[in-house]
Design a protein around this motif. Sequence first.
Motif, mmCIF file in Angstrom:
data_model
loop_
_atom_site.group_PDB
_atom_site.id
_atom_site.type_symbol
_atom_site.label_atom_id
_atom_site.label_comp_id
_atom_site.label_asym_id
_atom_site.label_seq_id
_atom_site.Cartn_x
_atom_site.Cartn_y
_atom_site.Cartn_z
ATOM 1 N N LEU A 82 0.601 -1.065 -0.542
ATOM 2 C CA LEU A 82 -0.258 0.070 0.068
ATOM 3 C C LEU A 82 1.222 1.165 0.254
ATOM 4 C CD1 LEU A 82 -2.913 -0.968 2.640
ATOM 5 C CD2 LEU A 82 -2.840 -0.998 -0.177
ATOM 6 N N LYS A 83 1.677 1.352 -0.646
ATOM 7 C CA LYS A 83 2.859 2.310 -0.490
ATOM 8 C C LYS A 83 2.982 3.148 1.692
ATOM 9 C CE LYS A 83 4.126 2.594 -4.394
ATOM 10 N NZ LYS A 83 3.616 3.767 -6.006
ATOM 11 N N ASP A 84 2.386 2.456 2.212
ATOM 12 C CA ASP A 84 2.054 2.530 3.964
ATOM 13 C C ASP A 84 2.993 2.548 4.800
ATOM 14 O OD1 ASP A 84 0.458 4.350 5.482
ATOM 15 O OD2 ASP A 84 -0.675 1.940 6.563
ATOM 16 N N GLU A 85 4.353 2.860 4.780
ATOM 17 C CA GLU A 85 5.611 2.358 5.294
ATOM 18 C C GLU A 85 5.387 3.125 6.822
ATOM 19 O OE1 GLU A 85 5.878 3.009 2.538
ATOM 20 O OE2 GLU A 85 7.248 1.030 1.383
ATOM 21 N N THR A 86 4.420 4.179 7.123
ATOM 22 C CA THR A 86 4.703 4.541 8.369
ATOM 23 C C THR A 86 3.329 4.522 9.159
ATOM 24 O OG1 THR A 86 2.955 6.978 7.095
ATOM 25 C CG2 THR A 86 5.912 6.879 6.943
ATOM 26 N N GLY A 87 2.485 3.277 8.031
ATOM 27 C CA GLY A 87 1.333 2.944 9.382
ATOM 28 C C GLY A 87 0.321 3.919 9.104
ATOM 29 N N ARG A 88 0.039 4.606 8.509
ATOM 30 C CA ARG A 88 -0.814 6.015 8.647
ATOM 31 C C ARG A 88 -2.208 5.320 8.140
ATOM 32 N NH1 ARG A 88 -4.413 8.594 4.382
ATOM 33 N NH2 ARG A 88 -2.366 7.670 2.780
ATOM 34 N N ARG A 89 -2.019 4.547 6.977
ATOM 35 C CA ARG A 89 -3.150 3.379 6.399
ATOM 36 C C ARG A 89 -3.659 2.548 7.456
ATOM 37 N NH1 ARG A 89 -7.959 5.368 3.693
ATOM 38 N NH2 ARG A 89 -6.763 6.449 2.816
ATOM 39 N N LEU A 90 -2.675 1.655 7.349
ATOM 40 C CA LEU A 90 -2.867 0.430 8.225
ATOM 41 C C LEU A 90 -2.252 0.978 9.727
ATOM 42 C CD1 LEU A 90 -3.594 -2.531 9.019
ATOM 43 C CD2 LEU A 90 -1.687 -3.299 7.520
ATOM 44 N N GLN A 91 -3.072 0.979 10.126
ATOM 45 C CA GLN A 91 -2.301 1.149 11.795
ATOM 46 C C GLN A 91 -2.701 0.560 13.272
ATOM 47 O OE1 GLN A 91 -4.990 4.492 13.047
ATOM 48 N NE2 GLN A 91 -4.869 5.458 11.154
ATOM 49 N N THR A 92 -1.279 0.317 13.674
ATOM 50 C CA THR A 92 -0.937 -0.266 15.178
ATOM 51 C C THR A 92 -2.039 0.655 15.805
ATOM 52 O OG1 THR A 92 1.030 -0.844 14.056
ATOM 53 C CG2 THR A 92 0.380 -1.092 16.415
ATOM 54 N N ILE A 93 -2.658 -0.505 16.807
ATOM 55 C CA ILE A 93 -3.265 0.084 18.129
ATOM 56 C C ILE A 93 -2.901 -1.036 19.181
ATOM 57 C CG2 ILE A 93 -5.352 0.845 18.914
ATOM 58 C CD1 ILE A 93 -5.441 2.108 16.064
ATOM 59 N N ARG A 94 -1.894 0.565 19.714
ATOM 60 C CA ARG A 94 -1.228 -0.074 20.882
ATOM 61 C C ARG A 94 -2.149 -0.687 22.086
ATOM 62 N NH1 ARG A 94 0.272 2.116 25.087
ATOM 63 N NH2 ARG A 94 -0.458 4.100 25.651
ATOM 64 N N GLY A 95 -1.181 -1.975 22.331
ATOM 65 C CA GLY A 95 -2.008 -3.353 23.191
ATOM 66 C C GLY A 95 -3.661 -3.644 22.972
ATOM 67 N N ARG A 96 -3.984 -3.513 21.374
ATOM 68 C CA ARG A 96 -5.297 -4.329 20.898
ATOM 69 C C ARG A 96 -5.011 -4.629 19.545
ATOM 70 N NH1 ARG A 96 -10.317 -0.824 20.301
ATOM 71 N NH2 ARG A 96 -10.931 -2.711 20.822
ATOM 72 N N GLY A 97 -4.619 -4.428 18.548
ATOM 73 C CA GLY A 97 -4.084 -4.400 17.153
ATOM 74 C C GLY A 97 -4.170 -3.815 16.126
ATOM 75 N N TYR A 98 -4.888 -4.227 15.494
ATOM 76 C CA TYR A 98 -4.717 -2.880 14.065
ATOM 77 C C TYR A 98 -5.621 -2.891 13.227
ATOM 78 C CZ TYR A 98 0.495 -5.566 13.561
ATOM 79 O OH TYR A 98 0.529 -5.847 14.232
ATOM 80 N N LEU A 99 -5.587 -1.849 12.876
ATOM 81 C CA LEU A 99 -6.761 -0.954 11.927
ATOM 82 C C LEU A 99 -6.792 -0.235 10.804
ATOM 83 C CD1 LEU A 99 -9.538 1.763 13.789
ATOM 84 C CD2 LEU A 99 -8.534 1.992 12.238
ATOM 85 N N LEU A 100 -7.412 -1.219 10.107
ATOM 86 C CA LEU A 100 -7.360 -0.419 8.280
ATOM 87 C C LEU A 100 -8.024 0.932 7.848
ATOM 88 C CD1 LEU A 100 -5.826 -1.501 5.717
ATOM 89 C CD2 LEU A 100 -7.810 -2.074 4.761
ATOM 90 N N ASP A 101 -7.647 1.845 8.073
ATOM 91 C CA ASP A 101 -8.089 3.107 7.538
ATOM 92 C C ASP A 101 -9.303 2.991 6.159
ATOM 93 O OD1 ASP A 101 -9.733 5.356 7.441
ATOM 94 O OD2 ASP A 101 -8.089 7.080 8.146
ATOM 95 N N THR A 102 -10.798 2.886 6.334
ATOM 96 C CA THR A 102 -11.047 2.988 4.859
ATOM 97 C C THR A 102 -11.701 4.472 4.837
ATOM 98 O OG1 THR A 102 -12.699 1.581 5.680
ATOM 99 C CG2 THR A 102 -10.359 0.479 4.399
ATOM 100 N N THR A 103 -11.329 5.010 5.860
ATOM 101 C CA THR A 103 -12.474 6.446 5.337
ATOM 102 C C THR A 103 -11.736 7.261 4.258
ATOM 103 O OG1 THR A 103 -11.088 7.556 7.182
ATOM 104 C CG2 THR A 103 -13.000 6.134 7.571
ATOM 105 N N VAL A 104 -12.870 8.555 3.271
ATOM 106 C CA VAL A 104 -11.929 9.288 2.735
ATOM 107 C C VAL A 104 -12.734 10.144 2.988
ATOM 108 C CG1 VAL A 104 -12.248 10.699 0.284
ATOM 109 C CG2 VAL A 104 -11.717 7.995 0.853
ATOM 110 N N SER A 105 -12.019 11.697 3.730
ATOM 111 C CA SER A 105 -12.868 12.281 3.914
ATOM 112 C C SER A 105 -12.263 13.557 3.256
ATOM 113 C CB SER A 105 -12.572 13.104 5.521
ATOM 114 O OG SER A 105 -12.324 12.027 6.436
ATOM 115 N N PRO A 106 -12.883 13.696 2.025
ATOM 116 C CA PRO A 106 -12.511 15.559 1.858
ATOM 117 C C PRO A 106 -12.938 16.533 1.148
ATOM 118 C CG PRO A 106 -14.625 13.963 0.451
ATOM 119 C CD PRO A 106 -13.792 13.511 1.807
#
Length: 508
Positions: A82-106
């Motif tokens: 996804l070219k998301d090396e910083t984890g902006r789109r696929l986020q690590t939620i500390r102590g819980r797991g992971y979250l994929l941000d599928t939102t678009v907010s123009p």
Amino acid sequence: MESRATNSIQLDDAMLDLVAGTLTRNGSIVALRPKSFLLLCHLASRGGQVVTKSDLLDAVWPDVFVTEDSLTQAIRDVRTALKDETGRRLQTIRGRGYLLDTTVSPPAARPGGGTPLPRLAVLPFRLRPERDDLLPRLEMLGEEIAAGLARYRTLRVISSASARRAAKEFDDPAEIAARLGADYLIDGAALAGQDGFQLRLTLIRSESEALVWSETFDCQGDAILDAQSGIVPRVLAHLVSGIETEGHARALTRTTESLTAYDHFARGQALWSSDDPELARHSLAHYEAAVAADPEFGLAWTHLAWAELALNDYSLAPSDVMLRAAERAKRGVALAPYDGRTHTGLGYIKALSGDYSGATANVAVGLSLNPSSVDCLMDHVVVSICRGRPLEALALLDQVLDLCPMRVSYDAHMRGEVLFMLGRYSEAADAFLGSTNLSNRRRTFLAGMLAKAGRHAEAIAQLDTIAREDPDWDHIGNAKLGYRYENDADRTHLEDAIRLAMELRRES
């Protein structure tokens, strides 16, 4: 953003097609190993939700024992794809797991692109001489003018709560407009009469402080019931072109045919807007009187449902109260089908009752009818929280902040709940502490936030306060009832935090 028709999800410049089983960029397939692709699909199917590591391991490697190293490698593969090396789109939620941000907010813009939509604020109207019997009626008229204008997609209407506060803090219209980010201001001065008032409205362009339009309206007696339908089109004529015909008809619909009902509803609203839950009982009495005077007053039925739930601490309300609130909210929708606030109000109650898909459908209808309504947006926030969609809720809260820039702690506990779901515990606690009303239910949640944030002394202090007020308070039991979540992981997350706070207190 996900398309229901194709089950495709746009992830920045990549497109995930869940039906075709492909990840593409510019029409070309992006290489991704089978397990990593399966991981991406599972996260995408729960887009905007926190997915635990154990859930991901079970979904991607069923009946096979693997270590978390395999999961970590798959996460790394997906981020690379996804070219998301910083984890902006696929986020690590500390102590819980992971979250994929599928939102678009123009940013809010004109339909089809172009310049941003004009932003308008309706300032609180002034009454001379002051009359306690007429002031709620005048305030209600201003609220309904703003609500009527908020039904148009060609405008962004700043919340009345922010407009009131800005008018209290600043005298200069230019300063008010700057603080609110308003391109136009509607100001009003009313001259009290025997049975109402004459209202002089002015529309001002903020940048040049030029007077765009001014007109006087007769609001004596029953004439006020027609005032909104006369004012809204006159304002729009000077602001926008290409007005939606359907929206125009909806905005001109009367809320009630009874002046008595109008006055009671206005008084209920004036009390409700104070943010003091003790006044909910008095608001409830006025809403009851409003529907007694006009049983066809749809929005009053919706607020009657809200007020009774507020008196019973929302999700902690007994089942008979919850059922009665749902029936009243359904009646509100039936009587006022073109007012988005009735639809989202019903959605809010459905979410608290556990009908999550029904709640989502209702808020979608409501926001399509009233796209600039803060009430509708806040109802959508509640539904998003209940469904475990914290990023969606956070984006909605940012829209509320945009339309309500002057309202202090308007969304404090909701923002805190969202930040907690995202594992941002100290921020969540600080947001909750900004709330003006901390019931024992909310204090219990706050104690859990503080405990997870490592602020142990503060967590213990919150539980001590509850113990003094109600020694028999059941922290876990009331949390299960008081916070309704569709996903077990969200319930467990909250309960574990509360148990941590309770353990800290026992050890202190």
